[in-house]
Design an enzyme around this catalytic site. Sequence first.
Site, PDB file in Angstrom:
ATOM      1  N   VAL A   1       0.877  -1.168   0.000  1.00  0.00           N
ATOM      2  CA  VAL A   1       0.000   0.000   0.000  1.00  0.00           C
ATOM      3  C   VAL A   1       0.915   1.219   0.000  1.00  0.00           C
ATOM      4  O   VAL A   1       1.765   1.364   0.887  1.00  0.00           O
ATOM      5  CB  VAL A   1      -0.924   0.020   1.235  1.00  0.00           C
ATOM      6  CG1 VAL A   1      -1.735   1.307   1.276  1.00  0.00           C
ATOM      7  CG2 VAL A   1      -1.828  -1.205   1.241  1.00  0.00           C
ATOM      8  N   HIS A   2       0.764   2.071  -1.017  1.00  0.00           N
ATOM      9  CA  HIS A   2       1.594   3.278  -1.127  1.00  0.00           C
ATOM     10  C   HIS A   2       0.676   4.486  -1.051  1.00  0.00           C
ATOM     11  O   HIS A   2      -0.193   4.670  -1.899  1.00  0.00           O
ATOM     12  CB  HIS A   2       2.374   3.274  -2.445  1.00  0.00           C
ATOM     13  CG  HIS A   2       3.527   4.209  -2.434  1.00  0.00           C
ATOM     14  ND1 HIS A   2       3.377   5.566  -2.594  1.00  0.00           N
ATOM     15  CD2 HIS A   2       4.845   3.994  -2.261  1.00  0.00           C
ATOM     16  CE1 HIS A   2       4.571   6.141  -2.532  1.00  0.00           C
ATOM     17  NE2 HIS A   2       5.477   5.205  -2.325  1.00  0.00           N
ATOM     18  N   LEU A   3       0.869   5.312  -0.029  1.00  0.00           N
ATOM     19  CA  LEU A   3       0.004   6.457   0.249  1.00  0.00           C
ATOM     20  C   LEU A   3       0.517   7.701  -0.470  1.00  0.00           C
ATOM     21  O   LEU A   3       1.460   8.337  -0.017  1.00  0.00           O
ATOM     22  CB  LEU A   3      -0.072   6.691   1.758  1.00  0.00           C
ATOM     23  CG  LEU A   3      -0.541   5.501   2.582  1.00  0.00           C
ATOM     24  CD1 LEU A   3      -0.371   5.773   4.069  1.00  0.00           C
ATOM     25  CD2 LEU A   3      -1.978   5.140   2.247  1.00  0.00           C
TER      26      LEU A   3
END
Length: 153
Positions: free
Chosen positions: A75-77
């Site tokens: 998961v890359h914010l």
Amino acid sequence: MSPAVRSPVAGVVVALDDVPDPVFSGRIVGPGVAVNPEYTAEGGSAALAPVSGTVAKIHPHAYVITAAGGRSVLVHLGLDTVSLEGRGFTVLAAEGEAVSAGQPVITWSPAQIKAGGLNPIVSVIALEGEESALAPVPTGQRVAAGDPLMTWA
């Protein structure tokens, strides 16, 4: 039955092809889908674990959860958020910690990311996955945090 990868944030589903970053749109780290997060100006929101498993890697702006069986989800914010050096993010889990799907992992403010001139889109990547094994929900669909985002056969 294919295991569901759940959305870490609420928002609208976006195809990886439409993520304005060649690392994600080019599937350099793997196939997946993205979510354009919903947010308010008031403050932060939690980014959730997309699967149950172990936190394999965690940075303020990104994390990897490895599920039983060895499948890992990144998961890359936001885009280019590594440049913030952790400002605006609060890490709630530690590497090696067991987490359940839907458990908060990081709090952050997509509004602050946007106000700072960066794109808050959230990429959800099936590391070492095959595109043909993924069945994402349709682009343009709104998802709540914790809703199924894709299945990984």
